[in-house]
Design a protein around this motif. Structure first.
Motif, PDB file in Angstrom:
ATOM      1  N   LEU A  58      44.982  47.195  30.518  1.00 39.37           N
ATOM      2  CA  LEU A  58      44.810  48.031  31.726  1.00 39.37           C
ATOM      3  C   LEU A  58      43.818  47.472  32.734  1.00 39.37           C
ATOM      4  O   LEU A  58      43.533  48.127  33.744  1.00 39.37           O
ATOM      5  CB  LEU A  58      44.344  49.440  31.309  1.00 39.37           C
ATOM      6  N   HIS A  59      43.303  46.257  32.529  1.00 39.38           N
ATOM      7  CA  HIS A  59      42.091  45.837  33.244  1.00 39.38           C
ATOM      8  C   HIS A  59      42.165  45.872  34.770  1.00 39.38           C
ATOM      9  O   HIS A  59      41.188  46.143  35.432  1.00 39.38           O
ATOM     10  CB  HIS A  59      41.616  44.464  32.756  1.00 39.38           C
ATOM     11  N   ASP A  60      43.330  45.585  35.345  1.00 36.58           N
ATOM     12  CA  ASP A  60      43.386  45.535  36.817  1.00 36.58           C
ATOM     13  C   ASP A  60      43.965  46.797  37.448  1.00 36.58           C
ATOM     14  O   ASP A  60      44.423  46.764  38.590  1.00 36.58           O
ATOM     15  CB  ASP A  60      44.206  44.313  37.270  1.00 36.58           C
ATOM     16  N   CYS A  61      43.955  47.909  36.722  1.00 37.14           N
ATOM     17  CA  CYS A  61      44.576  49.118  37.272  1.00 37.14           C
ATOM     18  C   CYS A  61      43.877  49.603  38.546  1.00 37.14           C
ATOM     19  O   CYS A  61      44.453  50.330  39.345  1.00 37.14           O
ATOM     20  CB  CYS A  61      44.664  50.234  36.241  1.00 37.14           C
ATOM     21  N   LYS A  71      45.105  38.338  44.985  1.00 37.42           N
ATOM     22  CA  LYS A  71      43.889  37.544  45.209  1.00 37.42           C
ATOM     23  C   LYS A  71      43.268  37.102  43.878  1.00 37.42           C
ATOM     24  O   LYS A  71      42.808  35.988  43.731  1.00 37.42           O
ATOM     25  CB  LYS A  71      42.938  38.427  46.020  1.00 37.42           C
ATOM     26  N   THR A  72      43.305  37.988  42.883  1.00 37.64           N
ATOM     27  CA  THR A  72      42.659  37.682  41.607  1.00 37.64           C
ATOM     28  C   THR A  72      43.424  36.610  40.819  1.00 37.64           C
ATOM     29  O   THR A  72      42.987  36.174  39.779  1.00 37.64           O
ATOM     30  CB  THR A  72      42.522  38.930  40.706  1.00 37.64           C
ATOM     31  N   PHE A  73      44.564  36.201  41.345  1.00 34.72           N
ATOM     32  CA  PHE A  73      45.335  35.164  40.665  1.00 34.72           C
ATOM     33  C   PHE A  73      44.860  33.760  40.987  1.00 34.72           C
ATOM     34  O   PHE A  73      45.400  32.784  40.488  1.00 34.72           O
ATOM     35  CB  PHE A  73      46.833  35.324  40.969  1.00 34.72           C
ATOM     36  N   GLU A  86      34.535  44.384  42.540  1.00 38.63           N
ATOM     37  CA  GLU A  86      35.002  45.575  43.256  1.00 38.63           C
ATOM     38  C   GLU A  86      36.138  46.299  42.498  1.00 38.63           C
ATOM     39  O   GLU A  86      36.062  47.491  42.216  1.00 38.63           O
ATOM     40  CB  GLU A  86      35.468  45.155  44.644  1.00 38.63           C
ATOM     41  N   HIS A  87      37.198  45.547  42.157  1.00 38.86           N
ATOM     42  CA  HIS A  87      38.314  46.228  41.475  1.00 38.86           C
ATOM     43  C   HIS A  87      37.968  46.571  40.020  1.00 38.86           C
ATOM     44  O   HIS A  87      38.550  47.483  39.441  1.00 38.86           O
ATOM     45  CB  HIS A  87      39.617  45.419  41.583  1.00 38.86           C
ATOM     46  N   CYS A  88      36.992  45.828  39.448  1.00 39.34           N
ATOM     47  CA  CYS A  88      36.558  46.150  38.079  1.00 39.34           C
ATOM     48  C   CYS A  88      35.932  47.545  38.065  1.00 39.34           C
ATOM     49  O   CYS A  88      36.198  48.350  37.166  1.00 39.34           O
ATOM     50  CB  CYS A  88      35.530  45.149  37.576  1.00 39.34           C
ATOM     51  N   TYR A 110      33.050  44.978  33.805  1.00 35.89           N
ATOM     52  CA  TYR A 110      32.432  43.685  34.159  1.00 35.89           C
ATOM     53  C   TYR A 110      33.371  42.511  33.894  1.00 35.89           C
ATOM     54  O   TYR A 110      32.904  41.407  33.616  1.00 35.89           O
ATOM     55  CB  TYR A 110      31.131  43.513  33.358  1.00 35.89           C
ATOM     56  N   HIS A 111      34.680  42.715  33.986  1.00 32.50           N
ATOM     57  CA  HIS A 111      35.558  41.644  33.510  1.00 32.50           C
ATOM     58  C   HIS A 111      35.671  40.428  34.435  1.00 32.50           C
ATOM     59  O   HIS A 111      36.362  39.470  34.099  1.00 32.50           O
ATOM     60  CB  HIS A 111      36.938  42.183  33.102  1.00 32.50           C
ATOM     61  N   HIS A 112      34.989  40.468  35.588  1.00 34.22           N
ATOM     62  CA  HIS A 112      34.913  39.237  36.400  1.00 34.22           C
ATOM     63  C   HIS A 112      33.474  38.791  36.603  1.00 34.22           C
ATOM     64  O   HIS A 112      33.177  38.042  37.531  1.00 34.22           O
ATOM     65  CB  HIS A 112      35.594  39.432  37.760  1.00 34.22           C
ATOM     66  N   LEU A 113      32.598  39.262  35.731  1.00 29.67           N
ATOM     67  CA  LEU A 113      31.193  38.868  35.832  1.00 29.67           C
ATOM     68  C   LEU A 113      31.019  37.487  35.210  1.00 29.67           C
ATOM     69  O   LEU A 113      31.486  37.237  34.104  1.00 29.67           O
ATOM     70  CB  LEU A 113      30.330  39.898  35.073  1.00 29.67           C
ATOM     71  N   ALA A 138      39.796  35.383  28.947  1.00 32.46           N
ATOM     72  CA  ALA A 138      41.231  35.573  28.660  1.00 32.46           C
ATOM     73  C   ALA A 138      42.030  35.678  29.966  1.00 32.46           C
ATOM     74  O   ALA A 138      43.090  35.078  30.131  1.00 32.46           O
ATOM     75  CB  ALA A 138      41.427  36.827  27.816  1.00 32.46           C
ATOM     76  N   ASP A 139      41.494  36.431  30.893  1.00 35.11           N
ATOM     77  CA  ASP A 139      42.153  36.641  32.176  1.00 35.11           C
ATOM     78  C   ASP A 139      42.295  35.318  32.936  1.00 35.11           C
ATOM     79  O   ASP A 139      43.336  35.022  33.521  1.00 35.11           O
ATOM     80  CB  ASP A 139      41.300  37.639  32.981  1.00 35.11           C
ATOM     81  N   ARG A 140      41.241  34.508  32.903  1.00 32.59           N
ATOM     82  CA  ARG A 140      41.285  33.228  33.619  1.00 32.59           C
ATOM     83  C   ARG A 140      42.259  32.254  32.946  1.00 32.59           C
ATOM     84  O   ARG A 140      42.906  31.464  33.617  1.00 32.59           O
ATOM     85  CB  ARG A 140      39.885  32.605  33.733  1.00 32.59           C
TER      86      ARG A 140
HETATM   87 FE   LIG Z   1      40.751  41.570  37.367  1.00 32.02          FE
END
Ligand SMILES: [Fe+2]
Ligand SMILES: [Fe+2]
Ligand SMILES: [Fe+2]
Length: 413
Positions: A58-61, A71-73, A86-88, A110-113, A138-140
């Motif tokens: 669900l991280h980017d909901c 953009k996060t791609f 911001e979206h986190c 904090y998944h983009h920290l 994992a996301d990256r």
């Molecule tokens: Fe994200």
């Protein structure tokens, strides 16, 4: 009614979030798989692994707008920590409303920290779970993986990108666990295989926590926000439809439980709208035939996603058949009157009434008297049910007030 498995709800919602763009297809499931695998490699207890898995799903909901998500791609998107988080923060706000998702929500926050930014936040009192660093990496990895070309040939480059970020972008221990994992071919094959959904399903199989109707209402409310907030024109649409449907159902002798069911159905009826591009949703003017074809998909997606969740039964029907018409001229199943029960008929009327009394990009909101005029014509044209509309006509002001109050609670304007 037996409870509805939370894990199935989770999977359904995850699929719904990925509808936003084809580039996103299964992104959430793949990130969940990578994050779970890294957690296993580190040796975290199963409970923590499952929280991390749910966070992945669900991280980017909270990245509600299409461009925000796209953009996060880019591997190193965002000029500042604030921009990346911001979206986190939005995802965290949305999900922490559901008690069972509190731990995943904290991970998502904090998944983009970056690892080297954490100290600053910790000094300010922030608690950053290990899961956040795992989810970030994992996301990256998923963003770096091109599913259209052979995966093992990409492995070295991806591993190098991640390794070079150790101690700056990424937590060194998490990088080490990933490096270990990356040596195994099966991990990469899983990642690009069409079986990813089944894999996640297997991991979740033993998690039998279920939700009752009350819990479902609160989960549906949370997700209504994600569906409706994409466009300011529909920001309180589903809440209005749900309230209108509950009022009609109550007056038509639905049991208390069925009133809850129709409320859930109303809240989720436009779930599939997540698949409709924003420029179509917000178009200033009538849709072209091509655009309308795309628009017609939304109830189809609502239906397909909700039918993966066992136990919803009528809730799915009532939610997803709201554009079917009694004479068979609706969509997407071309059902006619004998296949549309009273709940589906109530939902169709509630949707039309709510939509007409809301502002749209190409017209002002109609008064409820004008809306009723149009609805009466739709009864004559055998589109909407006359008995349901009769109840609406008898109690228009009361029902409209309830609807407005419910919408006001979401968006005080
Ligand atoms: Fe994200
Ligand atoms: Fe993501
Ligand atoms: Fe709709």
């Amino acid at each position: 009614m037996p409870g509805i498995l939370l894990t199935e709800i989770l999977m359904g919602l995850s699929s719904a979030i990925d509808l936003v763009s084809p580039q996103m297809a299964d992104h959430h499931k793949r990130v969940a798989y990578i994050a779970y695998s890294i957690s296993s490699e580190i040796g975290l207890p199963e409970k923590d692994r499952l929280s991390i898995l749910a966070a992945g799903l669900l991280h980017d909901c909270g990245a509600i707008h299409d461009d925000e998500k796209l953009k996060t791609f880019r591997f190193d998107f965002g000029d500042s920590m604030e921009e990346r988080l911001e979206h986190c923060t939005k995802s965290w706000q949305i999900l922490s409303g559901i008690e069972e998702l509190r731990n995943p929500a904290e991970i998502i926050k904090y998944h983009h920290l970056y690892w080297n930014e954490a100290e600053e936040l910790r000094n300010e009192g922030a608690v950053i779970p290990l899961g956040s660093y795992i989810l970030h990496l994992a996301d990256r990895v998923d963003v770096l993986t091109d599913r259209t070309s052979e995966v093992l040939r990409q492995r070295d480059d991806i591993v190098e990108m991640i390794r070079s970020g150790s101690g700056t972008m990424f937590m060194p221990d998490v990088v080490d666990a990933f490096l270990e994992l990356s040596g195994r071919e099966y991990f990469w094959f899983d990642l690009v295989s069409p079986y990813i959904e089944g894999l996640i399903g297997d991991l979740l199989r033993y998690n039998r926590v279920s939700a009752d109707l009350n819990k479902m209402v609160s989960i549906a409310k949370v997700f209504t926000g994600i569906i409706d907030f994409r466009s300011s024109f529909t920001a309180a649409h589903s809440v209005g439809v749900a309230e209108c449907a509950v009022q009609l159902a109550a007056k038509m002798s639905f049991s208390k439980n069925d009133q809850k069911r129709i409320k859930i159905a109303g809240l989720l009826h436009d779930l599939g709208k997540l698949s409709i591009p924003l420029d179509i949703l917000e178009k200033q003017g009538p849709l072209t035939p091509g655009e309308f074809n795309i628009m017609r998909k939304h109830t189809f997606y609502s239906y397909r996603i909700l039918s993966r969740i066992h136990g919803l039964d009528k809730i799915n029907e009532w939610a997803s058949l709201h554009h079917e018409r009694l004479d068979g001229s609706g969509y997407p199943f071309k059902l006619s009157g004998r296949n549309l029960d009273i709940g589906s008929r109530i939902m169709a009327v509630s949707d039309v009434f709510t939509a007409l009394t809301e502002k749209r990009p190409y017209r002002e909101a109609l008064s409820y008297a004008d809306a009723l005029g149009i609805i009466n014509k739709m009864v004559k044209g055998k589109h909407l049910d006359g008995d349901v509309v009769k109840v609406l006509r008898l109690h228009t002001e009361e029902i409209n007030d309830f609807k407005l109050q419910a919408q006001y609670r979401v968006i005080p304007t």
